[in-house]
Design an enzyme around this catalytic site. Structure first.
Site, PDB file in Angstrom:
ATOM      1  N   GLY A   1     -16.625  31.220  30.287  1.00  0.00           N
ATOM      2  CA  GLY A   1     -17.010  30.475  29.100  1.00  0.00           C
ATOM      3  C   GLY A   1     -15.787  29.926  28.393  1.00  0.00           C
ATOM      4  O   GLY A   1     -14.732  30.559  28.372  1.00  0.00           O
TER       5      GLY A   1
ATOM      6  N   LEU B   1     -15.876  28.654  21.622  1.00  0.00           N
ATOM      7  CA  LEU B   1     -14.895  29.180  20.668  1.00  0.00           C
ATOM      8  C   LEU B   1     -14.368  30.531  21.114  1.00  0.00           C
ATOM      9  O   LEU B   1     -13.164  30.773  21.087  1.00  0.00           O
ATOM     10  CB  LEU B   1     -15.534  29.305  19.288  1.00  0.00           C
ATOM     11  CG  LEU B   1     -15.784  27.984  18.573  1.00  0.00           C
ATOM     12  CD1 LEU B   1     -16.412  28.244  17.213  1.00  0.00           C
ATOM     13  CD2 LEU B   1     -14.489  27.222  18.400  1.00  0.00           C
ATOM     14  N   ALA B   2     -15.257  31.430  21.528  1.00  0.00           N
ATOM     15  CA  ALA B   2     -14.814  32.765  21.889  1.00  0.00           C
ATOM     16  C   ALA B   2     -14.024  32.742  23.199  1.00  0.00           C
ATOM     17  O   ALA B   2     -12.931  33.312  23.282  1.00  0.00           O
ATOM     18  CB  ALA B   2     -16.015  33.705  22.008  1.00  0.00           C
TER      19      ALA B   2
ATOM     20  N   HIS C   1     -33.956  28.035  12.915  1.00  0.00           N
ATOM     21  CA  HIS C   1     -33.359  27.207  11.865  1.00  0.00           C
ATOM     22  C   HIS C   1     -34.446  26.364  11.213  1.00  0.00           C
ATOM     23  O   HIS C   1     -35.225  25.719  11.914  1.00  0.00           O
ATOM     24  CB  HIS C   1     -32.279  26.314  12.483  1.00  0.00           C
ATOM     25  CG  HIS C   1     -31.366  25.721  11.466  1.00  0.00           C
ATOM     26  ND1 HIS C   1     -31.763  24.701  10.642  1.00  0.00           N
ATOM     27  CD2 HIS C   1     -30.093  26.015  11.129  1.00  0.00           C
ATOM     28  CE1 HIS C   1     -30.743  24.387   9.840  1.00  0.00           C
ATOM     29  NE2 HIS C   1     -29.727  25.169  10.120  1.00  0.00           N
TER      30      HIS C   1
ATOM     31  N   ARG D   1     -32.393  31.201   5.897  1.00  0.00           N
ATOM     32  CA  ARG D   1     -33.033  30.473   6.989  1.00  0.00           C
ATOM     33  C   ARG D   1     -34.360  31.082   7.431  1.00  0.00           C
ATOM     34  O   ARG D   1     -35.335  30.378   7.643  1.00  0.00           O
ATOM     35  CB  ARG D   1     -32.094  30.451   8.196  1.00  0.00           C
ATOM     36  CG  ARG D   1     -30.878  29.590   7.949  1.00  0.00           C
ATOM     37  CD  ARG D   1     -29.897  29.691   9.099  1.00  0.00           C
ATOM     38  NE  ARG D   1     -28.807  28.749   8.876  1.00  0.00           N
ATOM     39  CZ  ARG D   1     -27.772  28.599   9.686  1.00  0.00           C
ATOM     40  NH1 ARG D   1     -27.678  29.343  10.782  1.00  0.00           N
ATOM     41  NH2 ARG D   1     -26.827  27.730   9.428  1.00  0.00           N
TER      42      ARG D   1
END
Lengths: 237, 254, 636
Positions: free
Chosen positions: C39, C42-43, C265, C329
């Protein structure tokens, strides 16, 4: 990475080559403008123009240095532009079935290579015409019905040349190419030289087009003047 | 939004692999909702092909909301299709008329070899970034975020340039298949910010060299890239790249 | 069996203490270790870059053609950090507190506190990389309040914060690729985890261009493969988002924690047809100025501008006078569903509510609203062909983020030694509900600041792996992956892959979606295995396995979703309480709010795979709260 920071490799990237084209192009534009200013003396008359031509001759060896410099700049401009154009063609090996251009590019932009090559051919012809074949004295310098059949010097050579409608039209076509070439080049060069930003683009393009048109019209005014005088008014008039 | 549909023909480039010879094939796209996106229209065509046990048209796509930069094709001669500032996934079928024939081609450039059908290999862009599209800061080295103030104007201009999604439409649209806009946008982003300054000279030279090495053309200022860019990245980025390049070209401290 | 390895001592000192107590790998020895990172979101990108900078050798895999396209790129709103640049009373402790409360008391205190601590370093790091955050005229960073937070701690880069943070991490990754310390593998999909002697030592993946099955071995494996929202078929996730990597690791022994936690959401563009492939989220920030309403009478088909004020029901404002349209949310989503289910929904399908800017435009003027939301309005108009300046937007909730994931300890290591899980793929920090602008924070915290410290402890203790490419277990895993692919390609059935995915999505949305009940979940637990069986018997996968084959890619993912969906429903049934994003209709307050059962369910539910024909085994990790008092959330 494999990037090389040597000066020679810095000077041979496409961006550097575009810079060479831009700077040499600007120098050539300077020459063209001076050339135009000199040529416009034709409109004033043989004395003024021939005196200017004489004056140029007085530079002697310096003139050859200038000519060599001009030739070098010209070759740099043409050579680099052709090398870029070849690379640019190679960058799209397979062509689109349909490619519609939707940006702001004008016909002048699209025709840069063509107008450039036309100017190149014209320049070769032009130089040969006036250096090898054109003599300041002799049959070509004599204009029928003028100066009592005596030589009119370089003015006469030019005048006789433009008196031939085919030559005149060829010349007009060539200087139109110069104008068209400049009308793109003069705004493009501002991007290459890193000075044109968004807000100025419209104005820069307008100015470039104006200059291109002025140069083309300026040069074209000479054969036009001769043709009008020869065929509409008559030489003696 | 109630169900208006149109019928179309699509003339799409099929190419089995990088070395294969490609050709156009024409398919019917029937009962396409005008509210469908372009890629959803392709989904419908592909489902139909699958049902007839034919291989569907390969195309890259992922986020389908216009930000990942994965999708893209030349539609009727225009990169990302007729709507300006819009990626292919955000183009909707209401922009087409019943009975239209739509020509769909992959990005064509030496720097973007075709993988299959409409899928191209854009790893050249990664290599351009690898050449210098970064700040050499290791994790943990950073000072407090407020240690260096950045004028708002510079930050905004950097953000304008940084909006690039790396889709490759600039290359696809450019008559020279030039990657100047992509390369310039990254150079400009990092040149506008003080954090990018220590490496700005070597960065511009290395990135331009890599761009050349990948086989992209040069910028002849046709402005087609700007017109095709879904994020409206401006040609002034190229002006800026050239300016950076000139400063670096003859600089003794590179 | 589940040892979370949370350090002892006061909450604020745990991370520092732990960093000191962990074993270190000598700088000269780091290059001897190989780490696989799957992956490049971001991580993943931040972890791969940071580990490489430290000297480890990294192999980094991504499914797209470039690491820059991972789905983190689509996050719009912002990233939280306890910088307190606004002098409004924010602190590490407050961010910690808000996150635990927002997660409805189902997250681990120690992890969340660490997250809040490193949040400040993330901003520093990103600024140094050249991330163009929004700034004020003085040149300092701008902040906004987000997701109903009482302080302004959200940093942002226009509406493209995820993109800019990802490109920052990507640039750091590219820097390391250029140094040849990270080996990048693009267009690869992980198909299996290789486990030898209870240690994760490699992965099996498919080269999506050539179709070849490849194996890669290493001393540790890091999964940063995102969430499982696409089990619902329609979600705001990118098309390639899938559960395969996590699910395959689960089948190899890694526990899956809290799979029923899903975030819906509230403001997404409603579904408009069968052909629809994905849902588009509209930023939460719209609720700052937009008013949500439905017609007061059922089935009112008038166009919105013809409905007078007296016939409009501003249900959030009426029900929650103090928070109004800015409730969290999960609350906003459930209320929208409730009114649509009652027959008040609008639009062609009746599954939408209005988000109306009329009053905001009257109050602030068109220019102000355009300045704030211009981009979003354009995006809405591009998709729907309606102009939000003239007509109210239509919105409906959609699956957006998944809080569940592979179980990890405090070191972000799963129960399988050597397997580490970061970002949305793990379960740890958001409890039962994630706050806005916290996903980016967690992904980068895990990758930049947590894993670089904690992986050293594992490697120093475990030493190098002795498993190399030719190992029998490696060959066996490779063979298994190949056989599975062959089975998919050879089942020349009659139904398209997407048909199955759509059908699974409908079961999940109806029975394990915004509201769940025991009866529905039990039905789903019958239906999913049936559908799965049908899939293997009747799916049609065109093309061949040894080529670029997008149908085959999707088929493999759907096959795993068909297994995973069952586990989600099982977990949702088992968790007989409501909390955060998990709303069991049987458990609600008189006002219809989620009613927790802290006595019985204040734990992490971690599931162990026991075989295809046997039921998974539930392990519980009790959650203890020493620093935050458990209360019933109220937004009245």
């Amino acid at each position: 990475m494999s990037a090389s920071m040597s000066l020679s490799s810095r000077l041979t990237t496409t961006v550097a080559k575009e810079l060479v084209v831009a700077v040499s192009g600007l120098a050539l534009t300077g020459f063209v403008c001076m050339h135009l200013a000199g040529n416009l003396l034709i409109l004033i008359g043989p004395e003024a123009f021939n005196a200017y031509a004489e004056k140029m001759q007085e530079f002697g060896p310096l003139l050859w240095v200038a000519r060599a410099g001009l030739l070098a700049v010209f070759l740099a401009h043409v050579g680099t532009a052709i090398s870029l154009a070849r690379a640019n063609r190679a960058a799209r090996k397979s062509r689109y079935d349909q490619h519609n251009y939707v940006g702001r590019r004008s016909p002048a932009t699209r025709l840069m290579l063509l107008t450039g090559l036309m100017v190149l051919m014209f320049a070769i012809f032009h130089v040969l015409d006036f250096s090898v074949f054109g003599h300041r004295e002799g049959p070509r310098s004599i204009v029928e019905g003028m100066n009592g059949g005596a030589s009119l010097g370089l003015w006469g050579v030019v005048y006789s040349s433009f008196g031939n409608p085919l030559r005149a039209l060829f010349y007009i076509a060539a200087v139109s190419c110069v104008g068209l070439h400049l009308s793109h080049a003069l705004s493009s060069v501002l991007v290459t030289l890193g000075v044109l930003f968004d807000k100025g683009t419209d104005r820069a393009e307008l100015i470039a087009k104006a200059i291109g048109a002025a140069v083309a019209l300026g040069f074209a005014s000479l054969p036009a003047y001769v043709l009008v005088r020869t065929y509409l008014i008559g030489v003696a008039g | 939004m109630a169900g208006k549909t149109i019928n179309l023909k699509i003339k799409v480039w099929r190419q089995a692999g990088p070395e294969s010879k490609g050709e156009f094939e024409t398919y019917d796209a029937k009962n396409i909702s005008v509210d469908a996106s372009f890629l959803e229209m392709l989904d419908v065509v592909n489902n139909q092909l699958e049902r007839h046990d034919k291989e569907p048209v390969a195309f890259d796509h992922d986020c389908r909301e216009g930000i990942c930069g994965m999708c893209g094709a030349v539609v009727n001669g225009v990169a990302h299709g007729p709507q300006t500032a819009t990626t292919l996934c955000q183009l909707h079928m209401r922009k087409f008329k019943d009975g239209d024939t739509i020509t769909i081609e992959p990005w064509r450039a030496k720097g973007f070899p075709i993988v299959k059908d409409l899928v191209v290999d854009r790893s050249a862009f990664d290599r351009i970034i690898q050449a210098g599209g970064f700040v050499s800061v290791r994790t943990g080295q950073a000072p407090d975020a407020h240690a260096i103030p950045v004028p708002k104007k510079a930050a905004d201009e950097a953000m304008d340039a940084a909006a690039c999604i790396g889709c490759g439409a600039c290359v696809a649209a450019c008559p020279n298949a030039s990657a100047s806009l992509f390369t310039a946008a990254k150079i400009t982003q990092l040149a506008k910010l003080p954090q990018g300054h220590p490496e700005r000279k070597t960065r511009v030279i290395a990135m331009v060299q890599q761009m050349d090495k990948e086989g992209f053309g040069s910028c002849s200022k046709h402005y087609e890239c700007e017109a095709a860019c879904p994020k409206e990245i401006k040609v002034s980025n190229i002006t800026n790249m050239n300016r950076e390049y000139m400063k670096a070209m003859l600089s003794p401290d590179v | 069996m589940l040892e979370s390895h949370i350090p002892s001592g006061p909450i604020a000192d745990k991370w520092s203490k732990h960093k000191f107590e962990m074993k270190l790998v000598n700088p000269a020895n780091k290059r001897k270790y190989n780490i696989i990172v799957v992956g490049t979101g971001l991580a993943g990108a931040s972890a791969a870059a940071s580990l490489s900078e430290m000297g480890y050798r990294v192999q980094n895999f991504c499914i797209q053609d470039s690491p820059r396209r991972a789905h983190s790129i689509a996050a719009q709103g912002g990233i939280n950090a306890a910088k307190n640049y606004q002098n409004d009373g924010d602190s590490v402790h407050r961010l910690f507190y808000d996150t635990v409360k927002g997660g409805d008391y189902r997250s681990r205190e120690a992890n969340v506190h660490r997250l809040a601590e490193v949040s400040v370093n993330i901003i520093d790091q990103c600024v140094a990389q050249g991330v163009p955050f929004a700034r004020e005229y003085g040149g300092y960073l701008a902040n906004r309040s987000f997701g109903g937070a009482q302080v302004s701690r959200t940093f942002y880069a226009r509406g493209q914060t995820g993109q800019q943070l990802l490109l920052g991490a990507y640039s750091a990754l590219m820097k390391e690729v250029a140094r040849k310390n990270v080996q990048l593998f693009t267009r690869r999909e992980m198909l299996d985890l290789i486990v030898v002697d209870n240690r994760a030592v490699g992965i099996v993946c498919r080269n999506l261009v050539s179709g070849k099955i490849e194996t890669h071995t290493a001393d540790a494996v890091i999964l940063a493969t995102g969430g499982y929202g696409n089990v619902y078929y329609l979600s705001t996730n990118a098309m390639a988002c899938n559960v395969t990597a996590a699910w395959r690791a689960h089948r190899r022994g890694a526990f899956f924690a809290n799979p029923c936690y899903t975030q819906i959401h509230p403001t997404c563009i409603p579904v408009h047809g069968d052909y629809q492939s994905k849902l588009t989220l509209m930023s939460e920030s719209l609720r700052n100025d937009g008013r949500i309403w439905v017609p007061r009478s059922k089935g009112d088909k008038r166009s919105p501008e013809e409905i007078p004020e007296s016939d409009r029901l501003y249900y959030l404002e009426e029900k929650y006078p103090s928070f109004g349209n800015l409730v969290p949310r999960d609350v906003a989503s459930r209320n929208a569903k409730e009114w649509c289910d009652k027959g008040h929904g609008v639009g062609a399908t009746g599954m939408a509510v209005y988000l109306d800017f009329r009053d905001a435009i009257d109050r602030d003027g068109r220019d102000v609203i355009d300045g704030k939301y211009g981009n979003l309005f354009q995006m809405y108009e591009r998709i729907t062909d309606d102009d939000p300046f003239k007509l109210p937007m239509m919105m409906y909730p959609a699956v957006h983020y998944t809080m569940g994931g592979l179980w990890v300890d405090y070191n972000l290591m799963s129960n399988l030694p050597g397997l580490h899980v970061l970002g949305e793929a793990n379960f740890s920090d958001h409890g039962a509900n994630r706050l806005g602008a916290s996903a980016l924070m967690q992904g980068l915290a895990d990758g930049y600041f947590v894993i670089p410290c904690t992986i050293g402890d594992f490697l120093a203790k475990a030493g190098p792996s002795k498993v190399k490419e030719g190992h029998a277990a490696v060959r066996a895993a490779e063979k298994e992956a190949q056989e599975r692919i062959d089975r998919l390609v050879h089942s020349k059935g009659s139904r398209a892959v997407d048909d199955f995915h759509r059908e699974l999505g409908k079961i999940m949305w109806d029975k394990c979606g915004m509201a769940r009940n025991a009866a529905g979940l039990k039905e789903a637990l019958q239906e999913i295995p049936r559908l799965r069986q049908e899939f293997w018997e009747d799916v049609n996968v065109t093309g061949s396995p040894g080529t670029f084959n997008q149908v085959l890619e999707r088929a493999g993912r759907v096959a795993d979703f068909l297994e995973y969906g069952e586990l989600m429903c099982r977990d949702a049934l088992e968790r007989d309480e409501s909390c955060g994003g998990h709303f069991r209709e049987e458990h609600q307050t008189e006002d219809g709010e989620a009613l927790r059962n802290d006595d019985k369910f204040c734990h992490v539910a971690a599931w162990e795979f026991t075989g295809e024909t046997t039921a998974p085994v539930l392990h519980q990790e009790p959650l203890t709260y020493e620093n935050v008092k458990l209360t019933q959330r109220s937004y009245k």
